[in-house]
Write a protein that holds these residues in place. Sequence first.
Motif, PDB file in Angstrom:
ATOM      1  N   MET A  49       0.753  -1.207   0.030  1.00 31.14           N
ATOM      2  CA  MET A  49      -0.135  -0.095  -0.028  1.00 31.14           C
ATOM      3  C   MET A  49       0.863   1.084   0.068  1.00 31.14           C
ATOM      4  O   MET A  49       0.482   2.247  -0.585  1.00 31.14           O
ATOM      5  CB  MET A  49      -0.949  -0.093   1.100  1.00 31.14           C
ATOM      6  N   HIS A  50       1.879   1.123   0.886  1.00 28.62           N
ATOM      7  CA  HIS A  50       2.931   2.444   0.688  1.00 28.62           C
ATOM      8  C   HIS A  50       3.463   2.682  -0.682  1.00 28.62           C
ATOM      9  O   HIS A  50       3.430   3.850  -0.936  1.00 28.62           O
ATOM     10  CB  HIS A  50       3.861   2.159   1.765  1.00 28.62           C
ATOM     11  N   GLU A  51       3.770   1.584  -1.427  1.00 29.91           N
ATOM     12  CA  GLU A  51       4.397   2.008  -2.816  1.00 29.91           C
ATOM     13  C   GLU A  51       3.313   2.491  -3.700  1.00 29.91           C
ATOM     14  O   GLU A  51       3.490   3.389  -4.475  1.00 29.91           O
ATOM     15  CB  GLU A  51       4.848   0.464  -3.306  1.00 29.91           C
ATOM     16  N   LEU A  52       2.088   2.007  -3.552  1.00 32.31           N
ATOM     17  CA  LEU A  52       0.856   2.358  -4.433  1.00 32.31           C
ATOM     18  C   LEU A  52       0.571   3.969  -3.962  1.00 32.31           C
ATOM     19  O   LEU A  52       0.633   4.504  -4.817  1.00 32.31           O
ATOM     20  CB  LEU A  52      -0.368   1.727  -4.126  1.00 32.31           C
ATOM     21  N   ALA A  53       0.409   4.233  -2.736  1.00 30.24           N
ATOM     22  CA  ALA A  53       0.421   5.757  -2.430  1.00 30.24           C
ATOM     23  C   ALA A  53       1.298   6.492  -2.826  1.00 30.24           C
ATOM     24  O   ALA A  53       1.086   7.624  -3.300  1.00 30.24           O
ATOM     25  CB  ALA A  53       0.142   5.646  -0.739  1.00 30.24           C
ATOM     26  N   LEU A  54       2.740   5.936  -3.156  1.00 31.07           N
ATOM     27  CA  LEU A  54       3.916   6.984  -3.323  1.00 31.07           C
ATOM     28  C   LEU A  54       3.543   7.185  -5.153  1.00 31.07           C
ATOM     29  O   LEU A  54       3.789   8.457  -5.515  1.00 31.07           O
ATOM     30  CB  LEU A  54       5.197   6.170  -3.416  1.00 31.07           C
ATOM     31  N   VAL A  55       3.196   5.975  -5.639  1.00 34.37           N
ATOM     32  CA  VAL A  55       3.120   6.331  -7.301  1.00 34.37           C
ATOM     33  C   VAL A  55       1.592   6.985  -7.505  1.00 34.37           C
ATOM     34  O   VAL A  55       1.742   7.579  -8.653  1.00 34.37           O
ATOM     35  CB  VAL A  55       3.166   5.068  -8.030  1.00 34.37           C
ATOM     36  N   LEU A  56       0.649   7.136  -6.431  1.00 32.89           N
ATOM     37  CA  LEU A  56      -0.439   7.959  -7.063  1.00 32.89           C
ATOM     38  C   LEU A  56      -0.236   9.254  -6.763  1.00 32.89           C
ATOM     39  O   LEU A  56      -0.865  10.055  -7.399  1.00 32.89           O
ATOM     40  CB  LEU A  56      -1.759   7.390  -6.280  1.00 32.89           C
ATOM     41  N   ALA A  57       0.457   9.743  -5.788  1.00 33.56           N
ATOM     42  CA  ALA A  57       0.685  10.985  -5.376  1.00 33.56           C
ATOM     43  C   ALA A  57       1.450  11.966  -6.377  1.00 33.56           C
ATOM     44  O   ALA A  57       2.569  11.510  -6.737  1.00 33.56           O
ATOM     45  CB  ALA A  57       1.213  11.259  -4.125  1.00 33.56           C
ATOM     46  N   GLY A  58       0.697  12.778  -7.266  1.00 33.47           N
ATOM     47  CA  GLY A  58       1.475  13.626  -8.040  1.00 33.47           C
ATOM     48  C   GLY A  58       1.633  14.939  -7.528  1.00 33.47           C
ATOM     49  O   GLY A  58       2.215  15.688  -7.972  1.00 33.47           O
ATOM     50  N   SER A  59       0.716  15.649  -6.752  1.00 31.85           N
ATOM     51  CA  SER A  59       0.692  16.803  -6.155  1.00 31.85           C
ATOM     52  C   SER A  59      -0.023  16.757  -4.856  1.00 31.85           C
ATOM     53  O   SER A  59      -0.416  15.591  -4.261  1.00 31.85           O
ATOM     54  CB  SER A  59       0.120  17.664  -7.057  1.00 31.85           C
ATOM     55  N   GLY A  60      -0.160  17.966  -4.193  1.00 36.38           N
ATOM     56  CA  GLY A  60      -0.768  17.964  -2.872  1.00 36.38           C
ATOM     57  C   GLY A  60      -0.008  18.426  -1.918  1.00 36.38           C
ATOM     58  O   GLY A  60       0.848  19.089  -1.908  1.00 36.38           O
ATOM     59  N   ASP A  61      -0.464  18.289  -0.496  1.00 37.50           N
ATOM     60  CA  ASP A  61       0.216  18.649   0.569  1.00 37.50           C
ATOM     61  C   ASP A  61       1.546  18.240   0.767  1.00 37.50           C
ATOM     62  O   ASP A  61       1.974  17.017   0.649  1.00 37.50           O
ATOM     63  CB  ASP A  61      -0.512  18.254   1.861  1.00 37.50           C
ATOM     64  N   PRO A  62       2.585  19.223   0.598  1.00 37.87           N
ATOM     65  CA  PRO A  62       3.988  18.860   0.597  1.00 37.87           C
ATOM     66  C   PRO A  62       4.358  18.328   1.959  1.00 37.87           C
ATOM     67  O   PRO A  62       5.080  17.334   1.905  1.00 37.87           O
ATOM     68  CB  PRO A  62       4.690  20.328   0.445  1.00 37.87           C
ATOM     69  N   ALA A  63       3.934  18.768   3.111  1.00 37.45           N
ATOM     70  CA  ALA A  63       4.376  18.407   4.539  1.00 37.45           C
ATOM     71  C   ALA A  63       3.858  16.721   4.453  1.00 37.45           C
ATOM     72  O   ALA A  63       4.244  15.890   4.717  1.00 37.45           O
ATOM     73  CB  ALA A  63       3.622  18.834   5.582  1.00 37.45           C
ATOM     74  N   GLY A  64       2.592  16.494   4.049  1.00 40.52           N
ATOM     75  CA  GLY A  64       1.825  14.998   4.262  1.00 40.52           C
ATOM     76  C   GLY A  64       2.748  14.174   3.014  1.00 40.52           C
ATOM     77  O   GLY A  64       3.162  12.966   3.249  1.00 40.52           O
ATOM     78  N   ARG A  65       3.092  14.819   1.951  1.00 42.68           N
ATOM     79  CA  ARG A  65       3.750  13.940   0.738  1.00 42.68           C
ATOM     80  C   ARG A  65       5.057  13.597   1.375  1.00 42.68           C
ATOM     81  O   ARG A  65       5.879  12.249   1.548  1.00 42.68           O
ATOM     82  CB  ARG A  65       4.007  14.705  -0.544  1.00 42.68           C
ATOM     83  N   ASN A  66       6.043  14.396   2.179  1.00 43.03           N
ATOM     84  CA  ASN A  66       7.163  14.112   2.897  1.00 43.03           C
ATOM     85  C   ASN A  66       6.749  12.983   4.015  1.00 43.03           C
ATOM     86  O   ASN A  66       7.729  12.245   4.043  1.00 43.03           O
ATOM     87  CB  ASN A  66       7.899  15.319   3.371  1.00 43.03           C
ATOM     88  N   ALA A  67       5.844  13.250   4.614  1.00 42.93           N
ATOM     89  CA  ALA A  67       5.474  12.338   5.697  1.00 42.93           C
ATOM     90  C   ALA A  67       5.427  10.887   5.211  1.00 42.93           C
ATOM     91  O   ALA A  67       5.629   9.646   5.643  1.00 42.93           O
ATOM     92  CB  ALA A  67       4.581  12.703   6.555  1.00 42.93           C
ATOM     93  N   LEU A  68       4.523  10.586   4.033  1.00 44.70           N
ATOM     94  CA  LEU A  68       4.080   9.376   3.377  1.00 44.70           C
ATOM     95  C   LEU A  68       5.394   8.902   2.563  1.00 44.70           C
ATOM     96  O   LEU A  68       5.392   7.531   2.659  1.00 44.70           O
ATOM     97  CB  LEU A  68       3.107   9.853   2.300  1.00 44.70           C
ATOM     98  N   ILE A  69       6.401   9.698   2.185  1.00 48.66           N
ATOM     99  CA  ILE A  69       7.656   9.067   1.506  1.00 48.66           C
ATOM    100  C   ILE A  69       8.174   8.065   2.709  1.00 48.66           C
ATOM    101  O   ILE A  69       9.038   7.229   2.282  1.00 48.66           O
ATOM    102  CB  ILE A  69       8.571  10.191   1.224  1.00 48.66           C
TER     103      ILE A  69
END
Length: 64
Positions: A1-21
Amino acid sequence: MHELALVLAGSGDPAGRNALIDNLPTSGLAVFDFKIDDWADVAFRRGRLVLFVSPRLLKQTSGD
């Protein structure tokens, strides 16, 4: 699920994207918005991360 979430995210909340990484824990939540009319149009890097929540972030926010 982690890898899927990473490839789906093209934009959005920068802090959330960094935490998701870093990690998408089992009890984490990632909410994506796709500007599409049909599910068949969902594609990698086309989602906008609207919300990312993890137990660690909740604990930091609560001050405990």
